[in-house]
Write a protein that holds these residues in place. Structure first.
Motif, PDB file in Angstrom:
ATOM      1  N   GLY A   1       0.965  -1.208  -0.026  1.00  0.00           N
ATOM      2  CA  GLY A   1      -0.088   0.021  -0.029  1.00  0.00           C
ATOM      3  C   GLY A   1       0.926   1.078   0.124  1.00  0.00           C
ATOM      4  O   GLY A   1       2.011   1.313   0.454  1.00  0.00           O
ATOM      5  N   PRO A   2       0.433   2.532  -0.400  1.00  0.00           N
ATOM      6  CA  PRO A   2       1.074   3.547  -0.733  1.00  0.00           C
ATOM      7  C   PRO A   2       1.575   3.982   0.709  1.00  0.00           C
ATOM      8  O   PRO A   2       2.933   4.646   0.578  1.00  0.00           O
ATOM      9  N   ALA A   3       1.055   4.048   1.818  1.00  0.00           N
ATOM     10  CA  ALA A   3       1.629   4.654   3.237  1.00  0.00           C
ATOM     11  C   ALA A   3       2.937   3.846   3.491  1.00  0.00           C
ATOM     12  O   ALA A   3       3.854   4.423   4.119  1.00  0.00           O
ATOM     13  N   GLU A   4       3.126   2.474   2.826  1.00  0.00           N
ATOM     14  CA  GLU A   4       4.326   1.660   3.397  1.00  0.00           C
ATOM     15  C   GLU A   4       5.547   1.863   2.206  1.00  0.00           C
ATOM     16  O   GLU A   4       6.523   1.672   2.673  1.00  0.00           O
ATOM     17  N   LEU A   5       5.111   2.402   1.169  1.00  0.00           N
ATOM     18  CA  LEU A   5       6.116   2.554  -0.034  1.00  0.00           C
ATOM     19  C   LEU A   5       7.229   3.453   0.540  1.00  0.00           C
ATOM     20  O   LEU A   5       8.211   3.071  -0.009  1.00  0.00           O
ATOM     21  N   LYS A   6       6.959   4.320   1.456  1.00  0.00           N
ATOM     22  CA  LYS A   6       8.182   5.373   1.547  1.00  0.00           C
ATOM     23  C   LYS A   6       9.190   4.469   2.428  1.00  0.00           C
ATOM     24  O   LYS A   6      10.343   5.280   2.268  1.00  0.00           O
ATOM     25  N   LYS A   7       9.272   3.483   3.165  1.00  0.00           N
ATOM     26  CA  LYS A   7      10.147   2.673   3.652  1.00  0.00           C
ATOM     27  C   LYS A   7      11.005   2.048   2.751  1.00  0.00           C
ATOM     28  O   LYS A   7      12.213   1.761   2.852  1.00  0.00           O
ATOM     29  N   TYR A   8      10.845   2.000   1.467  1.00  0.00           N
ATOM     30  CA  TYR A   8      11.448   1.243   0.334  1.00  0.00           C
ATOM     31  C   TYR A   8      11.797   2.403  -0.706  1.00  0.00           C
ATOM     32  O   TYR A   8      11.846   1.932  -2.039  1.00  0.00           O
ATOM     33  N   GLN A   9      11.924   3.523  -0.691  1.00  0.00           N
ATOM     34  CA  GLN A   9      12.146   4.730  -1.329  1.00  0.00           C
ATOM     35  C   GLN A   9      13.411   5.063  -1.923  1.00  0.00           C
ATOM     36  O   GLN A   9      13.850   5.747  -2.781  1.00  0.00           O
ATOM     37  N   HIS A  10      14.549   3.986  -1.421  1.00  0.00           N
ATOM     38  CA  HIS A  10      15.922   4.151  -1.624  1.00  0.00           C
ATOM     39  C   HIS A  10      16.126   4.227  -3.229  1.00  0.00           C
ATOM     40  O   HIS A  10      16.844   5.183  -3.762  1.00  0.00           O
ATOM     41  N   ARG A  11      15.524   3.337  -3.853  1.00  0.00           N
ATOM     42  CA  ARG A  11      15.842   3.151  -5.392  1.00  0.00           C
ATOM     43  C   ARG A  11      15.282   4.449  -6.059  1.00  0.00           C
ATOM     44  O   ARG A  11      15.926   4.900  -7.142  1.00  0.00           O
ATOM     45  N   LEU A  12      14.178   5.118  -5.860  1.00  0.00           N
ATOM     46  CA  LEU A  12      13.731   6.263  -6.204  1.00  0.00           C
ATOM     47  C   LEU A  12      14.798   7.562  -5.980  1.00  0.00           C
ATOM     48  O   LEU A  12      15.004   8.119  -6.696  1.00  0.00           O
ATOM     49  N   ILE A  13      14.895   7.579  -4.636  1.00  0.00           N
ATOM     50  CA  ILE A  13      16.067   8.732  -4.364  1.00  0.00           C
ATOM     51  C   ILE A  13      17.420   8.407  -5.252  1.00  0.00           C
ATOM     52  O   ILE A  13      17.965   9.392  -5.753  1.00  0.00           O
ATOM     53  N   GLU A  14      17.692   7.282  -5.233  1.00  0.00           N
ATOM     54  CA  GLU A  14      19.178   7.096  -6.102  1.00  0.00           C
ATOM     55  C   GLU A  14      18.856   7.322  -7.817  1.00  0.00           C
ATOM     56  O   GLU A  14      19.815   7.670  -8.260  1.00  0.00           O
ATOM     57  N   SER A  15      17.717   7.452  -8.065  1.00  0.00           N
ATOM     58  CA  SER A  15      17.434   7.822  -9.505  1.00  0.00           C
ATOM     59  C   SER A  15      17.250   9.476  -9.703  1.00  0.00           C
ATOM     60  O   SER A  15      17.432   9.704 -10.926  1.00  0.00           O
ATOM     61  N   ILE A  16      16.893  10.265  -8.737  1.00  0.00           N
ATOM     62  CA  ILE A  16      16.855  11.258  -8.759  1.00  0.00           C
ATOM     63  C   ILE A  16      18.042  12.136  -9.301  1.00  0.00           C
ATOM     64  O   ILE A  16      17.746  12.996 -10.504  1.00  0.00           O
ATOM     65  N   PRO A  17      19.287  11.907  -9.514  1.00  0.00           N
ATOM     66  CA  PRO A  17      20.146  12.601  -9.935  1.00  0.00           C
ATOM     67  C   PRO A  17      20.005  12.861 -11.544  1.00  0.00           C
ATOM     68  O   PRO A  17      20.159  13.702 -12.236  1.00  0.00           O
TER      69      PRO A  17
END
Length: 398
Positions: free
Chosen positions: A29-45
């Motif tokens: 669910g959307p509320a729990e996704l933030k715990k796994y956002q490392h891959r998104l953060i690494e793609s930001i640059p």
């Protein structure tokens, strides 16, 4: 070395198809996704660089295993919404992967727009590395950027065949992954320590064999330590181990004793009568494990011994937690390791992806790690010395 987007001049309004790895556990669910956002953060640059260059950014990823069929629960919009929050910019999640309406929407978008295509694995051509699907995907863009290290070991349409239809480049994340993983394999500073945990020896045999000529210390914990302990004749009770890896473990122990590599196994352990979250636990010497016990974590003496070696090391490669990390009461050994890493300011540390990356994030020490890889199986394959199809398909410099 492969050509990176940092090596080329990209004109405004260039449509850039970027393969990212946003394979997050949507079922939580959307509320729990933030715990796994490392891959998104690494793609930001990579994403921000392309937006700064006024490109139209077309992100594509898979999630889960829908096997070529649409599954409503695996639509990527919740991930697009989370990425939008992280970027503080609108990310338009599209309802399919390839069709004329999507092509028209992208073509008419203002410069700097960001789109997220629907789950690639809804399309049967993705995992089949299908030529026609790759052609249709390529028709959306002017160039292709590979920035999904975690799927570089897969020969799929969006990782390999796509490079036959668009000029293709490394993204900044893929470039960083290759740089950091290559450093610990090709030019590590001594003392060099490899810390191996997790459940299976079989997953890491090729990594260990590739590391042996380079490392000074091999520290083994987690479930894989049970196989080594069993090979040495210790009682491991009802603990998980791999019978098919016992011969390898015995041979490795003999090999390292003759090679000068310092190999260490747990000298004490935290055990429980049940495999699960339990307050019924005890710390015992490794030769005192009962026939009904489950080894759930390294013990305090082992944690101190391993931590001392890490504090004296200059290079550390870590793959796998020290205990059954999904249960909080058995995170203590892993936490001790993270504290040792954070207390060594001279340490170049690289953490393999998967459960180790999740442990590092959960314990809040990612900022003390030189590099936390976004790859699970891809990291293991790269560290084993294997060629990854998604990297090999990209053009070389010069």
């Amino acid at each position: 070395m492969k050509i990176s987007i940092s090596d080329i001049d990209i004109k405004p309004r260039t449509k850039v198809l970027v393969r990212v790895d946003f394979n997050l556990p949507l079922e939580l669910g959307p509320a729990e996704l933030k715990k796994y956002q490392h891959r998104l953060i690494e793609s930001i640059p990579t994403i921000e660089l392309l937006v700064q260059k006024k490109c139209i950014v077309i992100l594509c990823s898979h999630a889960g295993r829908p096997k070529g069929k649409l599954e409503e629960s695996l639509r990527l919009k919740p991930i697009g919404d989370l990425l939008s929050e992280l970027l503080n910019q609108e990310v338009t999640s599209l309802s399919s992967v390839v069709d004329e309406n999507i092509k028209s929407t992208i073509n008419s978008a203002p410069e700097g727009s960001i789109f997220l295509l629907e789950n690639l694995r809804f399309e049967p051509g993705e995992e089949a590395n299908d030529v026609e699907f790759a052609k249709n995907l390529s028709a959306l863009a002017d160039i292709f950027v590979m920035d999904a290290f975690a799927v570089c070991h897969r020969a799929h349409a969006s990782t390999v065949e796509i490079t036959n239809h668009l000029n293709s480049y490394m993204g900044l994340l893929l470039e960083k992954e290759i740089h950091n993983l290559s450093n610990v394999m090709q030019s590590p500073k001594s003392p060099y320590t490899a810390l191996m945990g997790g459940a299976k020896v079989s997953d890491k045999i090729q990594v260990i064999d590739n590391l042996l000529p380079k490392i000074n210390n091999l520290l083994i914990g987690g479930g894989m330590a049970n196989t080594f302990l069993k090979a040495m004749g210790f009682e491991i009770g009802d603990s998980f181990h791999e019978p098919d890896s016992l011969a390898y473990a015995a041979n490795l122990l003999e090999t390292t004793s003759n090679s000068g590599v310092n190999i260490l196994l747990p000298r004490d352990a935290v055990v429980s009568d049940t495999f699960g979250s339990s307050q019924d636990q005890a710390t015992v010497n490794i030769n005192e494990v009962s026939k009904t016990s489950h080894i759930m974590d390294i013990g305090p003496e082992t944690a101190i011994e391993y931590s001392t070696i890490i504090k004296d090391s200059k290079t550390l490669l870590w793959n796998g937690p020290m205990g059954v990390f999904e249960f909080k009461e058995f995170q203590v050994g892993t936490q001790a390791i993270t504290e040792a890493i954070s207390n060594n300011a001279n340490l170049v540390s690289v953490v393999g992806g998967g459960s180790t990356a999740e442990a590092v994030e959960e314990l809040g020490i990612a900022s003390y790690i030189t590099h936390v890889s976004t790859g699970g199986g891809a990291s293991l394959d790269y560290l084993s010395g294997k060629l990854l199809p998604g990297i090999e398909a990209l053009p070389d410099k010069g």
